[in-house]
Design an enzyme around this catalytic site. Structure first.
Site, PDB file in Angstrom:
ATOM      1  N   CYS A  91      -9.094 -27.792  11.421  1.00  0.00           N
ATOM      2  CA  CYS A  91     -10.399 -28.439  11.577  1.00  0.00           C
ATOM      3  C   CYS A  91     -10.290 -29.968  11.490  1.00  0.00           C
ATOM      4  O   CYS A  91     -11.065 -30.683  12.117  1.00  0.00           O
ATOM      5  CB  CYS A  91     -11.386 -27.914  10.536  1.00  0.00           C
ATOM      6  SG  CYS A  91     -11.864 -26.207  10.894  1.00  0.00           S
TER       7      CYS A  91
ATOM      8  N   ASP B   7      -8.231  -7.103   0.241  1.00  0.00           N
ATOM      9  CA  ASP B   7      -7.326  -7.389   1.351  1.00  0.00           C
ATOM     10  C   ASP B   7      -8.049  -6.972   2.613  1.00  0.00           C
ATOM     11  O   ASP B   7      -8.898  -6.081   2.576  1.00  0.00           O
ATOM     12  CB  ASP B   7      -6.033  -6.567   1.251  1.00  0.00           C
ATOM     13  CG  ASP B   7      -6.252  -5.130   1.682  1.00  0.00           C
ATOM     14  OD1 ASP B   7      -6.813  -4.352   0.900  1.00  0.00           O
ATOM     15  OD2 ASP B   7      -5.913  -4.784   2.830  1.00  0.00           O
TER      16      ASP B   7
ATOM     17  N   CYS C 121      -9.538 -27.592   6.467  1.00  0.00           N
ATOM     18  CA  CYS C 121      -8.202 -27.117   6.855  1.00  0.00           C
ATOM     19  C   CYS C 121      -7.588 -28.033   7.911  1.00  0.00           C
ATOM     20  O   CYS C 121      -8.276 -28.802   8.573  1.00  0.00           O
ATOM     21  CB  CYS C 121      -8.246 -25.659   7.310  1.00  0.00           C
ATOM     22  SG  CYS C 121      -8.546 -25.408   9.070  1.00  0.00           S
TER      23      CYS C 121
ATOM     24  N   CYS D 221     -15.163 -27.416   6.893  1.00  0.00           N
ATOM     25  CA  CYS D 221     -13.845 -26.871   6.522  1.00  0.00           C
ATOM     26  C   CYS D 221     -12.825 -28.001   6.474  1.00  0.00           C
ATOM     27  O   CYS D 221     -12.738 -28.812   7.389  1.00  0.00           O
ATOM     28  CB  CYS D 221     -13.411 -25.806   7.534  1.00  0.00           C
ATOM     29  SG  CYS D 221     -11.760 -25.143   7.219  1.00  0.00           S
TER      30      CYS D 221
ATOM     31  N   HIS E 291      -7.050 -21.223  10.471  1.00  0.00           N
ATOM     32  CA  HIS E 291      -8.405 -21.595  10.017  1.00  0.00           C
ATOM     33  C   HIS E 291      -9.076 -20.415   9.307  1.00  0.00           C
ATOM     34  O   HIS E 291      -9.686 -20.583   8.247  1.00  0.00           O
ATOM     35  CB  HIS E 291      -9.294 -22.072  11.171  1.00  0.00           C
ATOM     36  CG  HIS E 291     -10.740 -22.017  10.800  1.00  0.00           C
ATOM     37  ND1 HIS E 291     -11.354 -23.006  10.058  1.00  0.00           N
ATOM     38  CD2 HIS E 291     -11.671 -21.049  10.979  1.00  0.00           C
ATOM     39  CE1 HIS E 291     -12.611 -22.646   9.809  1.00  0.00           C
ATOM     40  NE2 HIS E 291     -12.834 -21.461  10.363  1.00  0.00           N
TER      41      HIS E 291
ATOM     42  N   ASP F 206       0.860  -1.184   0.000  1.00  0.00           N
ATOM     43  CA  ASP F 206       0.000   0.000   0.000  1.00  0.00           C
ATOM     44  C   ASP F 206       0.897   1.235   0.000  1.00  0.00           C
ATOM     45  O   ASP F 206       2.119   1.127   0.098  1.00  0.00           O
ATOM     46  CB  ASP F 206      -0.962  -0.033   1.185  1.00  0.00           C
ATOM     47  CG  ASP F 206      -0.237   0.120   2.511  1.00  0.00           C
ATOM     48  OD1 ASP F 206       1.005   0.189   2.527  1.00  0.00           O
ATOM     49  OD2 ASP F 206      -0.922   0.164   3.548  1.00  0.00           O
ATOM     50  N   SER F 207       0.300   2.412  -0.099  1.00  0.00           N
ATOM     51  CA  SER F 207       1.106   3.612  -0.300  1.00  0.00           C
ATOM     52  C   SER F 207       1.520   4.279   1.002  1.00  0.00           C
ATOM     53  O   SER F 207       2.340   5.176   1.014  1.00  0.00           O
ATOM     54  CB  SER F 207       0.313   4.620  -1.114  1.00  0.00           C
ATOM     55  OG  SER F 207      -0.779   5.092  -0.339  1.00  0.00           O
TER      56      SER F 207
END
Ligand SMILES: [Zn+2]
Length: 393
Positions: free
Chosen positions: A330, A287, A327, A325, A356, A96-97
């Protein structure tokens, strides 16, 4: 043939929603994409191996110019070969700036035509950030995608205040573009790669549309940003305390007017629900700190909505956070165990909950892309929202 810094191709669309490929010098990013935030050169609590694993497969992460400029400093990162080499991340990076971070300092800053004077949040030292300085720092960091330096107006800014801020952003966009182009010619980009494989070796520069909640100003800001000309276009200054309906309204009006052949990025947004609603309005990139920040404070997203792991209900609950899920958290751990870790203050709690959350956000976006490609996005959106709101944990 001159390669563009990034190239973007829409492969499928449904209504305003688009699925595409954003080709950067460090690989291809499938869109719509969620980009985990790595403020200080780390996605907090996440090892890079996990971000790269097929389970998460984050293709691009963020770095924050303001924070990295103050610590460890742009010249130190340049001396270490740029941010990619400093943190050992070979995939794409976006910085970002610094404009938004400086804006969030509130009373500690003073805005002039030249730039922003502010006091560092670390030691109170006086600092100065301008379009030129931001481009110089972002060249030293060497991210694949650089953001123009903008001024953010508060969500409830009056028309006059928002106009002044938007016009300043337009003048700063032109100054950002100019300084950026000079440095690209001078090869000041610390993250430069040899061009090859059809990828460019150069950084890309995205412009930012401002104008608070005023649609006429947003339209004018977009036109002026397009006049300067950028590789991608972002909507900034949302998710800063305005009503959600205002945010959706601005995105609905502005995203479809953004150049179709360029990626569209909604900055700092949002929850999984926000992402899906913004995709439906034509946005490609996102984001947000929510999955990481909330992971550290015990809040997780699941296919049935949000779960607060501190809740006494989970004290002996042997189910995973989210039965749907896949993942690794999980698959392995129960709510009871995660709650225990959190309550006793073990650092593994934040690590596992963050993992997660990121898996959930990235997997949701995989589902979104798949749905757009197969023409089922509207159905996916309806079912996702119904289930999220059911609260049936
Ligand atoms: Zn999970």
């Amino acid at each position: 043939m001159t390669l563009k810094p990034v190239s973007f191709e829409v492969m499928a669309s449904e209504g305003e929603a688009r699925a595409g490929y954003l080709r950067t010098r460090r690989g291809v990013i499938e869109t719509p994409v969620f980009m985990p935030v790595g403020t200080l050169g780390t996605v907090k609590g996440m090892r890079f191996e996990a971000l790269e694993s097929p389970e998460l497969d984050a293709r691009v992460i963020l770095g924050n110019t303001y924070h990295l400029w103050l610590r460890p400093g742009a010249e130190i990162i340049r001396a270490c070969g740029g941010l990619h080499r400093f943190i050992s991340w070979e995939r794409a990076l976006l910085t970002d700036s610094g404009g938004f971070q400086v804006w969030s300092l509130g009373a500690l800053r003073r805005v002039t035509e030249d730039g922003v004077e502010f006091r560092s949040h670390i030691d109170g030292q006086c600092c100065f950030l301008s379009p030129e300085v931001s481009m110089e720092v972002q060249a030293a960091l060497g991210a694949d995608i650089v953001m123009a330096f903008d001024e953010c107006a508060p969500g409830d800014a009056s028309h006059d205040a928002a106009r002044a801020s938007m016009e300043l952003t337009a003048r700063w966009a032109a100054r950002s573009r100019h300084r950026f182009d000079v440095m690209q010619l001078e090869m000041m980009d610390a993250g430069r790669t040899p061009a090859g494989d059809g990828f460019s070796g150069a950084q890309a520069l995205f412009g930012i549309v401002q104008g608070a909640a005023h649609i006429d100003l947003r339209r004018e800001s977009l036109a002026r940003t397009i006049d300067v000309g950028f590789d991608g276009y972002a909507i900034g200054g949302l998710s800063v305390g305005e009503e959600k309906s205002v945010m959706y309204g601005v995105v609905e009006e502005i995203a479809p007017l953004m150049p179709r052949e360029r990626p569209r990025y909604l900055m700092g947004v949002g929850t999984p629900e926000d992402l899906i609603e913004a995709v439906a309005r034509g946005v490609d990139m996102f984001d947000c700190v929510l999955p990481t920040r909330n992971g550290r404070t015990g809040q997780v997203w699941t296919s049935h909505g949000k779960v607060n792991i501190k809740n006494a209900r989970w004290v002996a609950d042997t189910r995973p956070l989210d039965e749907r899920c896949g993942c690794s958290v999980c698959r392995r751990h129960s709510r009871a165990y995660l709650r225990h870790l959190y309550v006793v203050g073990e650092m593994l709690a934040g690590i596992l909950l963050t993992h997660h959350n990121l898996a959930f956000f990235l997997d949701t976006m995989r589902g979104v892309r798949q749905a757009i490609r197969s023409g089922n996005f509207m159905q996916f959106r309806r079912e996702f929202l119904e289930q999220t709101r059911s609260g049936d944990e």
